[in-house]
Design an enzyme around this catalytic site. Structure first.
Site, mmCIF file in Angstrom:
data_model
loop_
_atom_site.group_PDB
_atom_site.id
_atom_site.type_symbol
_atom_site.label_atom_id
_atom_site.label_comp_id
_atom_site.label_asym_id
_atom_site.label_seq_id
_atom_site.Cartn_x
_atom_site.Cartn_y
_atom_site.Cartn_z
ATOM 1 N N GLY A 24 0.867 -1.241 -0.070
ATOM 2 C CA GLY A 24 -0.035 0.124 -0.186
ATOM 3 C C GLY A 24 0.864 1.328 -0.136
ATOM 4 O O GLY A 24 2.110 1.098 -0.142
ATOM 5 N N ASN A 25 0.257 2.481 0.148
ATOM 6 C CA ASN A 25 1.030 3.474 0.468
ATOM 7 C C ASN A 25 0.465 4.474 1.520
ATOM 8 O O ASN A 25 -0.674 4.234 1.989
ATOM 9 C CB ASN A 25 1.002 4.374 -0.759
#
Ligand code: CTP
Length: 224
Positions: A24-25
């Site tokens: 993810g981020n």
């Protein structure tokens, strides 16, 4: 002018590694949600495609559809882009995801659908590129649709990268902001538009204030 239909995407994507882990981020979704709330307060018809985040719009008029992966968002864009007048693509879409394996029966799954066990050896994940969703949507757009993208870049490359994205993705406008913007309460941005014009915020501003500023810019571009 009739009430514009605005489609906003916000938040990160989560690309599965196995049944419980993902890549993810740090996108918080805050800016996209602020844009959706502000557009609703202006009486616009708003659809927000929202990734896995902890926040939600405050305005009851905002229609929300959730996504987790870039593929989920792709499907939502295919459904919603044809009827929008304005697309603001604030989602932080993953550029790479764990490679999928294709079984002999033709079904595909991400690397390991169970839970990868700890081992003594290092584990190498193979990544494959995702589709550039904004470029794909812009390639199929109808006349009159107005598309805004984002460019999150180190300060020294902001201008060059934003102008390159404006061309490469065939957009009307790119909002360029430095890397520090992600997951922060404020934003300092430069908006680059087709025809060579650019506008800069007055230093760093709260994301809610920025939402009003950006919608003013979009609104005045639609009137031209
Ligand atoms: N974007 C997208 N699909 C992707 C990646 C990005 O639609 N797979 C969109 C983002 O929502 C954003 C714009 O493209 O509006 C720019 O995203 P950014 O990550 O800054 O650029 P990339 O296209 O990924 O290019 P690069 O990684 O080379 O900077």
């Amino acid at each position: 002018m009739p009430t514009p239909q605005i489609l906003i995407t916000a938040g990160p994507t989560h690309e599965p590694i196995d049944a419980v882990r993902f890549i993810g981020n740090r996108s918080s979704g805050r800016l996209g949600v602020a844009l959706a709330d502000e557009a609703a307060r202006r009486g616009w018809s708003v659809t927000l495609l929202l990734g896995p985040v902890c926040i939600a719009p405050a305005e009851a008029g905002v229609r929300v559809a959730g996504f987790r992966t870039a593929d989920d968002l792709d499907a939502l864009l295919i459904e919603h882009v044809p009827t929008c007048d304005v697309l603001i693509m604030a989602a932080a879409v993953a550029d790479y995801r764990p490679r999928r394996t294709v079984s002999p029966d033709g079904s595909s799954s991400h690397t390991g659908t169970g839970k990868i066990k700890r081992g003594d050896q290092s584990l190498i994940l193979e990544l494959e590129p995702t589709t550039d969703l904004l470029a794909k949507a812009a390639a199929a757009r109808r006349p009159g649709q107005f598309f805004v993208g984002f460019a999150l870049e180190p300060r020294d490359r902001l201008r060059v990268s934003a102008l390159a994205k404006l061309e490469r993705k065939n957009l009307d406008m790119v909002v360029a902001n430095p890397l520090e913007t992600m997951d922060a309460p404020s934003i300092e941005a430069t908006v680059f538009a087709r025809g060579g014009t650019s506008l800069h915020t007055n230093g760093a501003v709260e994301k809610s204030e920025f939402a009003g500023w950006l919608l003013d810019v979009v609104q005045s571009s639609l009137r031209r």
